[in-house]
Write an enzyme that holds these catalytic residues in place. Structure first.
Site, mmCIF file in Angstrom:
data_model
loop_
_atom_site.group_PDB
_atom_site.id
_atom_site.type_symbol
_atom_site.label_atom_id
_atom_site.label_comp_id
_atom_site.label_asym_id
_atom_site.label_seq_id
_atom_site.Cartn_x
_atom_site.Cartn_y
_atom_site.Cartn_z
ATOM 1 N N GLY A 242 -13.237 4.970 12.415
ATOM 2 C CA GLY A 242 -11.969 5.502 12.914
ATOM 3 C C GLY A 242 -11.636 5.265 14.366
ATOM 4 N N PRO A 278 -17.631 1.858 11.445
ATOM 5 C CG PRO A 278 -18.468 0.584 13.232
ATOM 6 C CD PRO A 278 -18.909 1.491 12.100
ATOM 7 N NE ARG A 280 -7.476 1.035 13.200
ATOM 8 C CZ ARG A 280 -6.417 1.074 12.386
ATOM 9 N NH1 ARG A 280 -5.446 0.213 12.518
ATOM 10 N NH2 ARG A 280 -6.347 2.001 11.453
ATOM 11 N NE ARG A 316 -2.558 -1.603 10.798
ATOM 12 C CZ ARG A 316 -2.129 -1.043 11.891
ATOM 13 N NH1 ARG A 316 -1.480 -1.760 12.793
ATOM 14 N NH2 ARG A 316 -2.339 0.227 12.136
ATOM 15 C CB CYS A 346 14.320 -9.997 -0.621
ATOM 16 S SG CYS A 346 14.576 -11.756 -0.709
ATOM 17 C CD GLU A 347 11.009 -4.500 0.117
ATOM 18 O OE1 GLU A 347 11.338 -3.423 0.648
ATOM 19 O OE2 GLU A 347 10.382 -4.590 -0.936
ATOM 20 C CE1 TYR A 375 -8.551 -0.878 6.954
ATOM 21 C CE2 TYR A 375 -8.373 -0.615 9.333
ATOM 22 C CZ TYR A 375 -9.015 -0.346 8.138
ATOM 23 O OH TYR A 375 -10.117 0.474 8.134
HETATM 24 N N1 LLP Z 1 -15.018 4.981 6.503
HETATM 25 C C1 LLP Z 1 -14.149 5.469 5.599
HETATM 26 C C2 LLP Z 1 -14.633 6.416 4.582
HETATM 27 C C3 LLP Z 1 -12.801 5.078 5.653
HETATM 28 O O1 LLP Z 1 -11.948 5.574 4.761
HETATM 29 C C4 LLP Z 1 -12.370 4.178 6.647
HETATM 30 C C5 LLP Z 1 -10.977 3.739 6.716
HETATM 31 C C6 LLP Z 1 -13.329 3.671 7.559
HETATM 32 C C7 LLP Z 1 -14.636 4.111 7.452
HETATM 33 C C8 LLP Z 1 -12.991 2.687 8.639
HETATM 34 O O2 LLP Z 1 -12.076 3.177 9.533
HETATM 35 P P1 LLP Z 1 -11.704 2.329 10.858
HETATM 36 O O3 LLP Z 1 -12.925 2.306 11.748
HETATM 37 O O4 LLP Z 1 -11.301 0.978 10.416
HETATM 38 O O5 LLP Z 1 -10.577 3.094 11.439
HETATM 39 N N2 LLP Z 1 -4.723 0.535 6.538
HETATM 40 C C9 LLP Z 1 -4.731 1.432 7.670
HETATM 41 C C10 LLP Z 1 -6.105 1.982 7.924
HETATM 42 C C11 LLP Z 1 -6.704 2.695 6.743
HETATM 43 C C12 LLP Z 1 -8.103 3.191 7.010
HETATM 44 C C13 LLP Z 1 -8.736 3.696 5.775
HETATM 45 N N3 LLP Z 1 -10.077 4.134 5.898
HETATM 46 C C14 LLP Z 1 -4.161 0.702 8.885
HETATM 47 O O6 LLP Z 1 -3.773 -0.458 8.755
HETATM 48 O O7 LLP Z 1 -4.028 1.291 9.949
#
Ligand code: LLP
Length: 420
Positions: A242, A278, A280, A316, A346-347, A375
């Site tokens: 996150g 992690p 993103r 996104r 087309c949106e 993502y």
């Molecule tokens: N662990 C779990 C259980 C998760 O659900 C997620 C992300 C992560 C780890 C990794 O999170 P990160 O470090 O990448 O923030 N599509 C959205 C983001 C959805 C994230 C879903 N879960 C976007 O484009 O912002």
């Protein structure tokens, strides 16, 4: 300025480079839309996690960018994998990740997926409901195995991010309520084919302030002591992923070291091994999406730059009104215009930027959409029957295609009758 997104991204002689490779030359060689990722950046980010959390297991969240070459890079840097589907398990194995470093979350794991993962004896099932505990126990029994579980707890903490990617609040579908989680732990302990070894918690994504992590980990540590007193042997605290990244020019983001400074003091007295997931923050700013300007359109009150990357390539902006910084691949002295940068779909929601001041670009020029490594391709689709983009990985002065551009045959592949 641009180096604040990724130190390997810079203009040289007026042309944008990623590492030692000219992005214009890649666009010309492989066409657009084109995702380009920097391997050195991915390595650096994982090293930053390793240095900040020397005793933790970092499980790269495959969902952010599931290209097996990217997962393999993470593996080379010592990471395991955080997965949410059988497909992600399959690709992680393909990339060489050992099952003993795989953690599996998700509210809707199917029987087939559970069997696949139980058979492989993955490190941890992050279980999200009492019913999932029962089913996982049955699967393990049938297969003559024991499944290691953590229960995903929902600490009811506001991560102060987009509501669609907040996952740790009471109203969300994820996990079980931390206040009553003891009940699920007792249930799991009664199930003979489960081994209760951890606590899992993931509060959301694109988190720019570490204080919600402190709050969540305090609650997790409280539960840890309660469980220990009740005789559970909790070996793992999985605090999820996150950590946010820089998308906007004026945005600053916490580093893994800041996260460590915030949460290590909270967990230090426990005997559990820390797991982090992690996604993103490892790959987001490793990547750019290159796109070519097709047309310019001036409606008097409104100006449009129409490019060849659409919401099917990068959803996104359409989905979360997300900001992605956009720069021309060739830097010239020229005025700025206020414009919408839109795709061919087309949106009305098919845009990469709205009312954005960017240099006045010309037909045929290439633009780089920044922060597209996470993502981006992972959420791409065939909408409007557009083949998916090509992906290239650069490292130093070398580069290689890590996913070929799709052609029209990919659009109908699933429709053709299967051979007997
Ligand atoms: N662990 C779990 C259980 C998760 O659900 C997620 C992300 C992560 C780890 C990794 O999170 P990160 O470090 O990448 O923030 N599509 C959205 C983001 C959805 C994230 C879903 N879960 C976007 O484009 O912002």
């Amino acid at each position: 300025m641009i180096g604040e997104y990724n130190p390997y991204l810079e203009y040289r002689g007026g042309e944008l480079y990623l590492e030692e490779v000219s992005l214009k030359s890649l666009a010309e060689e492989f066409g657009t839309p084109l995702y380009v990722y920097s391997a050195s950046y991915v390595r650096d980010r994982l090293r930053a996690y390793r240095e900040a959390f020397p005793d933790a297991l970092v499980c790269y969240a495959v969902k952010a960018n599931y290209n097996p070459h990217i997962i393999a890079l993470a593996k080379e840097e010592g990471a395991g994998a955080d997965i949410v589907s059988g497909g992600e398990l399959y690709v992680s194995l393909l990339a060489g990740v050992e099952p003993s470093k795989i953690v599996y979350a998700g509210v809707g794991k199917t029987l087939k997926e559970l069997e696949y993962a139980v058979d492989l004896e993955i490190l941890l099932f992050n279980v999200e409901s009492p019913m999932e505990l029962e089913v996982l126990d049955q699967v393990a029994q049938k297969m003559g195995k024991k499944a290691r579980v953590a229960i995903r707890v929902n600490p009811d903490v506001d991560p102060k991010t987009h509501p669609y990617i907040s996952t740790g609040m009471k109203k969300s579908k994820f996990g079980v309520d931390i206040k009553t989680a003891r009940k699920e732990y007792e249930q799991a302990r009664r199930l003979k084919n489960l081994c209760v070894v951890g606590i899992h918690c993931h509060i959301g994504s694109q988190i720019l302030d570490v204080s919600p992590y402190v709050e969540a980990s305090q609650k997790v540590v409280e539960l840890y002591w309660e469980l220990l007193k009740a005789g559970f042997d909790i070996e793992y605290l999985d605090l999820g992923g996150g950590l946010g990244i820089k998308y906007k020019p004026d945005q600053s983001n916490p580093e893994p070291a800041d996260l460590a400074e915030a949460i290590l003091p909270v967990v230090k007295d426990t005997r559990a091994k820390l797991i982090l997931e992690p996604g993103r923050s490892v790959v987001g700013n490793a990547g750019v999406l290159l796109t070519q300007v097709q047309f310019l359109k001036d409606k008097g009150h409104k100006h449009f730059v129409i490019v060849d990357a659409g919401m099917n390539d990068l959803v996104r902006p359409a989905m979360y009104s997300a900001y992605h910084h956009i720069v021309p691949v060739e830097k010239k002295d020229r005025p700025y215009v206020k414009t919408d940068v839109v795709g061919p779909i087309c949106e009305t929601g098919d845009f990469l930027a709205l009312d954005r001041e960017i240099p006045a670009v010309e037909r045929g020029e290439y633009l780089a959409v920044l922060s597209a490594g996470a993502y981006g391709f992972a959420m791409s689709s065939h909408y409007n029957l557009r083949p998916r983009a090509c992906e290239v990985l650069v490292e130093g002065s070398s580069y290689r295609v890590i996913r070929e551009r799709e052609d029209y045959s990919h659009l109908v592949g699933e429709l053709l009758p299967k051979k007997p």
